[in-house]
Design a protein around this motif. Structure first.
Motif, mmCIF file in Angstrom:
data_model
loop_
_atom_site.group_PDB
_atom_site.id
_atom_site.type_symbol
_atom_site.label_atom_id
_atom_site.label_comp_id
_atom_site.label_asym_id
_atom_site.label_seq_id
_atom_site.Cartn_x
_atom_site.Cartn_y
_atom_site.Cartn_z
ATOM 1 N N UNK A 52 0.832 -1.205 0.000
ATOM 2 C CA UNK A 52 0.000 0.000 0.000
ATOM 3 C C UNK A 52 0.867 1.256 0.000
ATOM 4 N N UNK A 53 1.966 1.242 0.760
ATOM 5 C CA UNK A 53 2.870 2.401 0.831
ATOM 6 C C UNK A 53 3.490 2.711 -0.528
ATOM 7 N N UNK A 54 3.601 1.724 -1.388
ATOM 8 C CA UNK A 54 4.115 1.927 -2.748
ATOM 9 C C UNK A 54 3.045 2.478 -3.683
ATOM 10 N N UNK A 55 1.829 2.644 -3.163
ATOM 11 C CA UNK A 55 0.744 3.189 -3.970
ATOM 12 C C UNK A 55 -0.005 2.154 -4.783
ATOM 13 N N UNK A 56 0.172 0.889 -4.438
ATOM 14 C CA UNK A 56 -0.506 -0.189 -5.168
ATOM 15 C C UNK A 56 -1.804 -0.567 -4.469
ATOM 16 N N UNK A 57 -2.767 -1.016 -5.245
ATOM 17 C CA UNK A 57 -4.096 -1.306 -4.713
ATOM 18 C C UNK A 57 -4.279 -2.737 -4.219
ATOM 19 N N UNK A 58 -3.460 -3.676 -4.735
ATOM 20 C CA UNK A 58 -3.731 -5.086 -4.439
ATOM 21 C C UNK A 58 -2.464 -5.857 -4.108
ATOM 22 N N UNK A 59 -2.657 -6.898 -3.315
ATOM 23 C CA UNK A 59 -1.611 -7.882 -3.038
ATOM 24 C C UNK A 59 -2.039 -9.182 -3.695
#
Length: 138
Positions: free
Chosen positions: A82-89
């Motif tokens: 999330x800190x990298x600005x991504x929405x999903x794992x």
């Protein structure tokens, strides 16, 4: 390990692995290792979703499972994603690992890809699960 979009693909057998294995464990175990690694090359999930990171190789020692370590570990990885600005794992789990599947479902993961067809006979039957991530501070 986390694989972020645009990063090099996870190395299943980095250069020098077989030579080191021959030195350390001998011929027969090295051949067994090579056969196992070769199976991972069939039906490999190709992570190309620019809005997710792929979680690799999460293992909690059997002696401490069920005590919350896995949940803390996954939450920390999701927070980094999330800190990298991504929405999903996303993560890949073996079809035979039903305990891990139940664990990931409890955390909110759902199946988004499955190895099927002839590849399941050559590779390790598996599927990919995905979750929308929110930071730990939420």
């Amino acid at each position: 390990m986390l694989q972020f979009p645009g990063a090099p693909v996870f190395e299943r057998a980095p250069r020098g692995t077989l030579a080191a294995a021959l030195r350390e464990i001998g011929l027969l175990p090295t051949l067994q290792l090579a056969a196992t690694v070769s199976r991972t090359l069939f039906g490999v999930y190709r992570h190309d979703d620019a809005q997710s990171a792929l979680i690799h190789s999460v293992v909690v020692a059997a002696a401490v499972r069920g005590r919350g370590a896995g949940q803390v570990l996954i939450a920390a990885l999701e927070d980094r994603i999330h800190a990298r600005g991504l929405a999903r794992a996303r993560l890949q789990v073996l079809a035979s690992n039903t305990g891990a599947q139940r664990f990931y479902r409890r955390l909110g993961y759902r199946e988004v890809w499955r190895l099927d067809g002839w590849c399941t006979r050559l590779g390790w039957p598996s599927f990919v699960m995905e979750k929308t991530v929110v930071p730990l501070s939420s």
